[in-house]
Write a protein that holds these residues in place. Sequence first.
Motif, mmCIF file in Angstrom:
data_model
loop_
_atom_site.group_PDB
_atom_site.id
_atom_site.type_symbol
_atom_site.label_atom_id
_atom_site.label_comp_id
_atom_site.label_asym_id
_atom_site.label_seq_id
_atom_site.Cartn_x
_atom_site.Cartn_y
_atom_site.Cartn_z
ATOM 1 N N SER A 123 0.821 -1.217 0.000
ATOM 2 C CA SER A 123 0.000 0.000 0.000
ATOM 3 C C SER A 123 0.856 1.269 0.000
ATOM 4 O O SER A 123 0.354 2.358 -0.265
ATOM 5 N N GLU A 179 -3.084 -1.240 -6.735
ATOM 6 C CA GLU A 179 -4.370 -0.584 -6.500
ATOM 7 C C GLU A 179 -5.297 -1.458 -5.654
ATOM 8 O O GLU A 179 -5.817 -1.020 -4.619
ATOM 9 N N ASP A 183 -6.063 -1.055 -1.656
ATOM 10 C CA ASP A 183 -7.438 -0.861 -1.177
ATOM 11 C C ASP A 183 -7.774 -1.879 -0.088
ATOM 12 O O ASP A 183 -8.483 -1.563 0.875
ATOM 13 N N ARG A 187 -9.101 -1.316 3.712
ATOM 14 C CA ARG A 187 -10.290 -1.986 4.238
ATOM 15 C C ARG A 187 -9.990 -2.635 5.588
ATOM 16 O O ARG A 187 -10.783 -2.536 6.535
#
Length: 287
Positions: A123, A179, A183, A187
């Motif tokens: 990330s 990506e 994500d 989460r």
Amino acid sequence: MGLIHIVFGQSSVPVLAEAVAMDEKMSGEIRCFEDDLSVGPLFILDTKEGRAGRRLFWQQLAGIEPAGPAEGEAPAAEAAGDPDDADLFKSLKAQLKEDPELEVWIWAGQNARDVCGYYWLVSQLYDFAGRIHIIYLNNLPFLNEKGAVFYPTHLHQILPKEFLKAKKLARPISLAEYELDGDEWHRLMNENAGIRLLEGGKKIKGEPTLFYDKELLAQSGKEFVKAWRIVQQVTGKLKYPVMDQFLGWRLKELIREGKLESRGDLKTIRDFEVKQPGESIENTTTV
């Protein structure tokens, strides 16, 4: 071209180091991120407040009071062995910026700790796309010491010479993965579950902190049993074992809630025994 190998947890370092020494093409530095992100709070972990909350969690597991250290003492987080992976990550990014030829290989076994660590790293590494590789040993067969085929869940279970085969799986993380997996990390942070379990592939499912309490109680009887034995019996039933320290902390919480009785010093799981509340043949001490 320089190379940095990344693993999650100290137990993976010795076998990988031995493998690296066998093959000059794998020659490079090994970086170990210590924090087990499969347990404990993740909320806003990308901020100082989030990291502070996580340090408090590790202090709690270690039985350390959250009060500030006295003058001249080490911070409680250090005393608890709480890893400061944020500083290690800053150092990694600095190296990647300074050396455009440097590549990173992230090694991950099929367990929640490694997968959560991967999500955390990926990330934050989009700027270095093409130079960050993943080697995910997902449901892959390896040979053990007797030459029999087995399916390891953790890197430390693999023989060093078998790593030489695994290196062929190294591939650059794709832009789509940056990506999607980025994500997924956000989460996980927002969900902020008590523990995270690997359901297969890279699918992580969050569960409440007390998820294993029922099993810990089920393994406790009317007579005192060593806490480490209770923990061992629970982890022995799990496909993906959770860390002993976490289960030991849950035992202490069950004692504090009056759901179990104990005797001995509530430090490590080697120091105390537990049983279900009520009379037993032996003399008991309720904590």
